[in-house]
Design a protein around this motif. Structure first.
Motif, PDB file in Angstrom:
ATOM      1  N   ASP A 533       0.693  -1.216  -0.054  1.00  0.00           N
ATOM      2  CA  ASP A 533      -0.048   0.018  -0.303  1.00  0.00           C
ATOM      3  C   ASP A 533       0.842   1.248   0.069  1.00  0.00           C
ATOM      4  OD1 ASP A 533      -2.746   1.181   0.270  1.00  0.00           O
ATOM      5  OD2 ASP A 533      -1.450   1.975   2.291  1.00  0.00           O
ATOM      6  N   HIS A 534       2.000   1.318   0.739  1.00  0.00           N
ATOM      7  CA  HIS A 534       2.716   2.338   0.907  1.00  0.00           C
ATOM      8  C   HIS A 534       3.461   2.674  -0.569  1.00  0.00           C
ATOM      9  CE1 HIS A 534       5.711   5.382   2.664  1.00  0.00           C
ATOM     10  NE2 HIS A 534       6.642   4.618   1.904  1.00  0.00           N
ATOM     11  N   LEU A 535       3.993   1.579  -1.262  1.00  0.00           N
ATOM     12  CA  LEU A 535       4.847   1.789  -2.451  1.00  0.00           C
ATOM     13  C   LEU A 535       3.743   1.978  -3.744  1.00  0.00           C
ATOM     14  CD1 LEU A 535       7.171  -1.097  -2.403  1.00  0.00           C
ATOM     15  CD2 LEU A 535       7.711   1.323  -2.096  1.00  0.00           C
ATOM     16  N   ASP A 536       2.658   1.751  -3.391  1.00  0.00           N
ATOM     17  CA  ASP A 536       1.449   2.060  -4.527  1.00  0.00           C
ATOM     18  C   ASP A 536       0.900   3.346  -4.217  1.00  0.00           C
ATOM     19  OD1 ASP A 536       0.263   0.753  -6.671  1.00  0.00           O
ATOM     20  OD2 ASP A 536      -1.716   0.946  -5.547  1.00  0.00           O
ATOM     21  N   ARG A 537       1.140   3.996  -3.300  1.00  0.00           N
ATOM     22  CA  ARG A 537       0.806   5.518  -3.283  1.00  0.00           C
ATOM     23  C   ARG A 537       1.442   6.325  -4.092  1.00  0.00           C
ATOM     24  NH1 ARG A 537       1.655   6.367   3.293  1.00  0.00           N
ATOM     25  NH2 ARG A 537       0.616   4.362   3.923  1.00  0.00           N
ATOM     26  N   PRO A 538       0.721   6.749  -5.368  1.00  0.00           N
ATOM     27  CA  PRO A 538       1.257   7.669  -6.098  1.00  0.00           C
ATOM     28  C   PRO A 538       1.592   9.165  -5.766  1.00  0.00           C
ATOM     29  CG  PRO A 538      -0.843   7.294  -6.804  1.00  0.00           C
ATOM     30  CD  PRO A 538      -0.701   6.746  -5.519  1.00  0.00           C
ATOM     31  N   GLY A 539       2.505   9.777  -6.492  1.00  0.00           N
ATOM     32  CA  GLY A 539       2.451  11.361  -6.393  1.00  0.00           C
ATOM     33  C   GLY A 539       3.692  11.625  -5.806  1.00  0.00           C
ATOM     34  N   THR A 540       4.309  12.856  -6.588  1.00  0.00           N
ATOM     35  CA  THR A 540       5.298  13.527  -6.110  1.00  0.00           C
ATOM     36  C   THR A 540       5.255  14.923  -6.435  1.00  0.00           C
ATOM     37  OG1 THR A 540       8.050  13.394  -5.392  1.00  0.00           O
ATOM     38  CG2 THR A 540       7.059  12.685  -7.964  1.00  0.00           C
ATOM     39  N   PRO A 541       5.544  15.844  -5.748  1.00  0.00           N
ATOM     40  CA  PRO A 541       5.757  17.305  -6.422  1.00  0.00           C
ATOM     41  C   PRO A 541       6.738  17.586  -7.389  1.00  0.00           C
ATOM     42  CG  PRO A 541       5.664  17.047  -3.870  1.00  0.00           C
ATOM     43  CD  PRO A 541       6.082  15.820  -4.229  1.00  0.00           C
ATOM     44  N   ILE A 542       6.254  18.439  -8.229  1.00  0.00           N
ATOM     45  CA  ILE A 542       7.087  19.275  -9.156  1.00  0.00           C
ATOM     46  C   ILE A 542       7.351  20.560  -8.857  1.00  0.00           C
ATOM     47  CG2 ILE A 542       7.805  19.895 -11.416  1.00  0.00           C
ATOM     48  CD1 ILE A 542       5.782  17.343 -12.451  1.00  0.00           C
ATOM     49  N   THR A 543       8.614  21.121  -8.133  1.00  0.00           N
ATOM     50  CA  THR A 543       8.595  22.468  -7.699  1.00  0.00           C
ATOM     51  C   THR A 543       8.765  23.347  -8.916  1.00  0.00           C
ATOM     52  OG1 THR A 543       9.643  21.411  -5.592  1.00  0.00           O
ATOM     53  CG2 THR A 543      10.082  23.796  -6.220  1.00  0.00           C
ATOM     54  N   PRO A 544       8.273  24.143  -8.917  1.00  0.00           N
ATOM     55  CA  PRO A 544       8.361  25.297 -10.262  1.00  0.00           C
ATOM     56  C   PRO A 544       9.559  26.148 -10.125  1.00  0.00           C
ATOM     57  CG  PRO A 544       6.731  26.164  -8.573  1.00  0.00           C
ATOM     58  CD  PRO A 544       7.313  24.879  -8.057  1.00  0.00           C
ATOM     59  N   GLN A 606      -4.950   4.441 -13.294  1.00  0.00           N
ATOM     60  CA  GLN A 606      -5.255   4.564 -11.947  1.00  0.00           C
ATOM     61  C   GLN A 606      -4.616   5.358 -11.066  1.00  0.00           C
ATOM     62  OE1 GLN A 606      -6.086   0.556 -11.127  1.00  0.00           O
ATOM     63  NE2 GLN A 606      -7.684   0.231 -12.829  1.00  0.00           N
ATOM     64  N   GLY A 607      -3.203   5.103 -10.976  1.00  0.00           N
ATOM     65  CA  GLY A 607      -2.130   5.716 -10.432  1.00  0.00           C
ATOM     66  C   GLY A 607      -2.327   7.186 -10.725  1.00  0.00           C
ATOM     67  N   VAL A 608      -2.443   7.680 -11.882  1.00  0.00           N
ATOM     68  CA  VAL A 608      -2.668   8.986 -12.230  1.00  0.00           C
ATOM     69  C   VAL A 608      -4.076   9.641 -11.560  1.00  0.00           C
ATOM     70  CG1 VAL A 608      -3.080  10.683 -14.461  1.00  0.00           C
ATOM     71  CG2 VAL A 608      -1.284   8.807 -14.580  1.00  0.00           C
ATOM     72  N   VAL A 609      -5.062   8.890 -11.835  1.00  0.00           N
ATOM     73  CA  VAL A 609      -6.139   9.593 -11.277  1.00  0.00           C
ATOM     74  C   VAL A 609      -6.158   9.487  -9.728  1.00  0.00           C
ATOM     75  CG1 VAL A 609      -8.568   8.760 -10.859  1.00  0.00           C
ATOM     76  CG2 VAL A 609      -7.583   8.331 -13.017  1.00  0.00           C
ATOM     77  N   ARG A 610      -5.413   8.680  -9.018  1.00  0.00           N
ATOM     78  CA  ARG A 610      -5.257   8.848  -7.658  1.00  0.00           C
ATOM     79  C   ARG A 610      -4.416   9.959  -7.102  1.00  0.00           C
ATOM     80  NH1 ARG A 610      -2.837   3.179  -5.602  1.00  0.00           N
ATOM     81  NH2 ARG A 610      -2.672   4.236  -3.431  1.00  0.00           N
ATOM     82  N   VAL A 611      -3.405  10.312  -7.975  1.00  0.00           N
ATOM     83  CA  VAL A 611      -2.601  11.693  -7.879  1.00  0.00           C
ATOM     84  C   VAL A 611      -3.441  12.917  -7.895  1.00  0.00           C
ATOM     85  CG1 VAL A 611      -0.556  13.032  -8.967  1.00  0.00           C
ATOM     86  CG2 VAL A 611      -0.468  10.475  -8.549  1.00  0.00           C
ATOM     87  N   LEU A 612      -4.308  12.731  -8.894  1.00  0.00           N
ATOM     88  CA  LEU A 612      -5.215  13.846  -9.289  1.00  0.00           C
ATOM     89  C   LEU A 612      -6.096  14.178  -8.094  1.00  0.00           C
ATOM     90  CD1 LEU A 612      -5.831  13.724 -13.051  1.00  0.00           C
ATOM     91  CD2 LEU A 612      -4.108  15.101 -11.789  1.00  0.00           C
TER      92      LEU A 612
END
Length: 740
Positions: A533-544, A606-612
């Motif tokens: 579950d931890h590794l499947d959490r998607p999403g990391t920031p892109i700093t502008p 599905q990972g993309v959708v979870r990030v959004l």
């Protein structure tokens, strides 16, 4: 640090003549030798306690430095007592009226430990490094006043123009002893070569006759030992270097390898077994992102751990070190930034999450453990992605000759000092690699660092292609040896010692191969589910990006200073870093150069959708704009379409390139990459009109979608085009971002 009376020890001499000398010679002789040894023993007891006694090899080194004013190289295992040699020699030399000892030391953690040890023995130690710049003038004054016994200097200081020209000559002329700690860094054959260390050759060459020199390391094979010893011989009239090379046996270490099928299993194994290991220790990872990710998971599982990387705030790193030293945490989850010089005698374990690319660097890291305890666990958990990470770091080697010649030509044509930032606009290398190359050229005499930047010296320079190729080949051999270590059916300690050319290597009788006792590889299903579950959490920031690169006017681009707020991108998101141990594995596969251009899988979507869904934006996006792609147009166009369908977002269109070929081959540094995309990226009339119409009807942010971001300049320029055309906010989204 010191050696209790009665400890077993062995001495190995360099067998090959000119740089070696028999270290077992009899020290009986003049009465003053007896008095000198008695004084040395007193200083050692002040340093390490009443039970401490000098090893014979320690006394050999001290006698050579103090009585004979020689140059010596000590290659001994971690915890043998190398620092005791130079602190005792310092006390003896200062008693003779000699100047202070100058120690070239690579890491702040090492400096702090050395200062603490010196103070316990009444030795006044000070340091000059990047963390205490405001104190430099006071330190210089104290040295001049004779109030400093030991001055620790980072190797980078040796080529700071002011320090090199104003301070170093006086230090070299007045030094009573010069010490080069972690001396394997001097050699480009060593596992941790640092160009700044090569400048030590100039320092040694300029020393007055009679100033002794000591070089120390725990990790040098025969080739590195020979190279360092030769570099210590500065000048034809110098004596041969005394080489003291001892056994690398570590009787407390219990080496083991546990093969687990995937990252989920490795994380759950850590959470299950770390609490069972006595004491506190270190969990090493190969990348910054792995360290952060692992520390988060272990914390969620109730373990008191801290992340420690080169990107961690210096004050936070120091607090983490102090917490580990005081056993207030179970472990630091660290990259190699926590390495040389970290001194914790009761460190109970070292676990590697991923294999280092060299058995020698691996031995150095595991040598942190078990120095003051009877048993320390050392476990390696290799991963299938390890070799890919090795390949990435291999790409940071010395640049090809054409690039080096181009750099020298640019500097020569300029005729004035050039900053690295300005040089970036002319040479296609990332800043770190460019700086490394300049340091090597500086040591070779082809360039010189001065106030304002770098200049070409005009001196002849040859590209040593044969040496660079041989070094690269040696690295490849080390990688193959590391893979052999994982699968060896012989003693693991003996294997490592033979990699370091330890002639006394023999089976240890303690490792998993010797004993037949292997760590279990079954993991608790509940922990495995938590890790998954931890590794499947998607999403990391892109700093502008907030600042344009320096010197863009040299490329005909009129951008400088801060990026205007009204043109800046918002904070974006990526599905994952390419170096992540979870999603990164899949992204490396689908974004590989030879991967087909096809829609992403349902799992990735599905990972993309979870990030959004978890983005947490202030205003929900209303539309989607696609970045142009010459390599994966089908993937990105399809992804944008599906995002519009799933999120009920308006398809605004795509940005484009002025020419069919686009920006051309990807540039590696910020300035040249920005020049590429700024010259090529455009917002067509049709997409611009759709954006205007959308904002007139349903105003709000737009997503700017791409497959991958590296330097970030494509997204930055794309966002500026959209903001200028009326988008109130632009939120970049990519499948992947580069990570540490």
């Amino acid at each position: 640090m010191a050696t209790p009376a009665g400890d077993a020890h062995t001495t190995e001499t360099d067998p090959d003549g000119p740089v070696g000398r028999d270290a077992s010679r009899d020290h009986g002789g003049p009465a003053h030798d007896g008095a000198l040894r008695a004084a040395a023993e007193r200083h050692l007891r002040a340093l390490a306690g009443e039970s401490a006694r000098l090893r014979e090899d320690q006394w050999t080194a001290i006698h050579a430095l103090v009585a004979e004013r020689r140059r010596a190289l000590v290659v001994q295992r971690t915890g043998w007592g190398k620092s005791a040699v130079y602190f005792v020699a310092t006390a003896l030399r200062r008693a003779e009226g000699a100047g202070p000892t100058v120690i070239v030391s690579p890491l702040l953690a090492l400096m702090r430990n050395q200062i603490s040890a010196a103070e316990r023995a009444g030795i006044r130690a000070r340091t000059i490094n990047s963390a205490n710049t405001t104190a430099w003038e006071t330190v210089y004054a104290d040295v001049s006043a004779g109030e400093v016994d030991v001055l620790l200097v980072s190797p980078e200081r040796l080529n700071n123009p002011e320090f090199r020209d104003r301070v170093l000559p006086e230090l070299a002329a007045g030094a009573g002893l010069v010490v080069i700690d972690e001396a394997h860094c001097v050699s480009d054959w060593g596992h941790d070569f640092r160009p700044d260390y090569r400048r030590i050759r100039s320092l040694l060459h300029d020393l007055p006759d009679g100033v002794p020199v000591l070089a120390t390391t725990a990790t040098a094979n025969e080739r590195v030992t020979r190279d360092v010893a030769e570099q210590l011989r500065s000048g034809d009239t110098r004596q041969d270097t005394l080489v003291l090379r001892g056994s690398l046996e570590r009787e407390s270490l219990r080496l083991a390898v546990a093969r687990l099928p995937d990252p989920t299993a490795r994380l759950s194994w850590l959470a299950e077994h770390l609490p069972k290991i006595q004491g506190s220790g270190i969990v090493y990872t190969l990348t910054v992102s792995a360290a952060l990710e692992t520390a988060r998971f272990l914390s969620e599982q109730g373990l008191d751990v801290r992340a420690y990387t080169g990107q961690t705030d210096p004050d936070e790193r120091r607090r983490a070190e102090d917490d580990l030293l005081a056993n207030r945490v179970k472990a630091l989850v660290a990259t190699s930034a926590l390495g040389m010089g970290f001194d914790k005698p009761d460190l109970g374990f070292v676990v590697h999450l991923g294999a280092p690319q060299s058995p020698i660097s691996y031995y150095q890291q595991v040598g942190r453990a078990g120095r003051g305890v009877e048993r320390a666990e050392v476990v390696l958990l290799p991963g299938r992605e390890d070799t890919q990470i090795w390949e990435y770091f291999a790409g940071l080697s010395f640049p090809p000759e054409a690039t080096v010649r181009e750099t020298l030509a640019v500097l020569a044509a300029e005729g004035a000092p050039m900053s690295v930032a300005r040089l970036e606009t002319r040479v296609d290398l990332r800043r770190t690699r460019l700086e490394q190359m300049l340091k090597v050229l500086d040591v070779d005499g082809a360039v010189r660092r001065v106030r304002g930047g770098w200049t070409a010296t005009g001196l002849p320079w040859e590209y040593d292609a044969e040496r660079y190729a041989a070094v690269a080949e040696a690295r490849e051999r080390e990688q193959r040896a590391m893979l052999d270590y994982l699968s060896t059916d012989t003693c693991r300690m003996e294997f490592l010692r033979r990699q370091l050319d330890d002639a006394q290597a023999k089976p240890c009788g303690r490792c998993d191969v010797c004993t037949g006792e292997y760590w279990p590889t079954d993991v608790d299903p509940g922990r495995r589910a938590a890790a998954a579950d931890h590794l499947d959490r998607p999403g990391t920031p892109i700093t502008p990006r907030r600042q344009w690169p320096t010197g863009m006017d040299a490329l005909g681009v009129t951008l400088s200073g801060k990026i205007k707020e009204e043109l800046r991108a918002g904070e974006g998101r990526a599905l994952a870093r390419l170096t992540d141990v979870g999603w990164g594995t899949e992204l490396r596969r689908i974004l590989a150069e030879d991967a087909p251009d096809e829609p992403v899988s349902d799992r990735v979507l599905q990972g993309v959708v979870r990030v959004l869904a978890t983005w947490g934006w202030e205003r929900r996006p209303v539309g989607v704009v696609v970045m142009p792609s010459l390599t994966r147009p089908a993937m990105i166009t399809d992804l944008a379409r599906r995002l519009c369908d799933l999120g009920r977002l308006a398809p605004v269109g795509a940005l484009g390139y002025r020419s069919e070929s686009g920006p051309g081959p990807r540039r590696h540094n910020s300035a040249l990459r920005l020049h590429q995309v700024y010259s090529e990226l455009v917002l067509g009339d049709e997409t611009a009109q759709r954006l205007v119409d959308l904002q007139a009807g349903t105003p709000g942010p737009v997503l700017l979608v791409d497959d991958h971001t590296d330097t970030g300049w494509s997204l930055t320029v794309g966002a500026a085009l959209l903001r200028r055309a009326g988008a109130p906010e632009v939120l970049p989204f990519t499948l992947a971002t580069n990570g540490g």
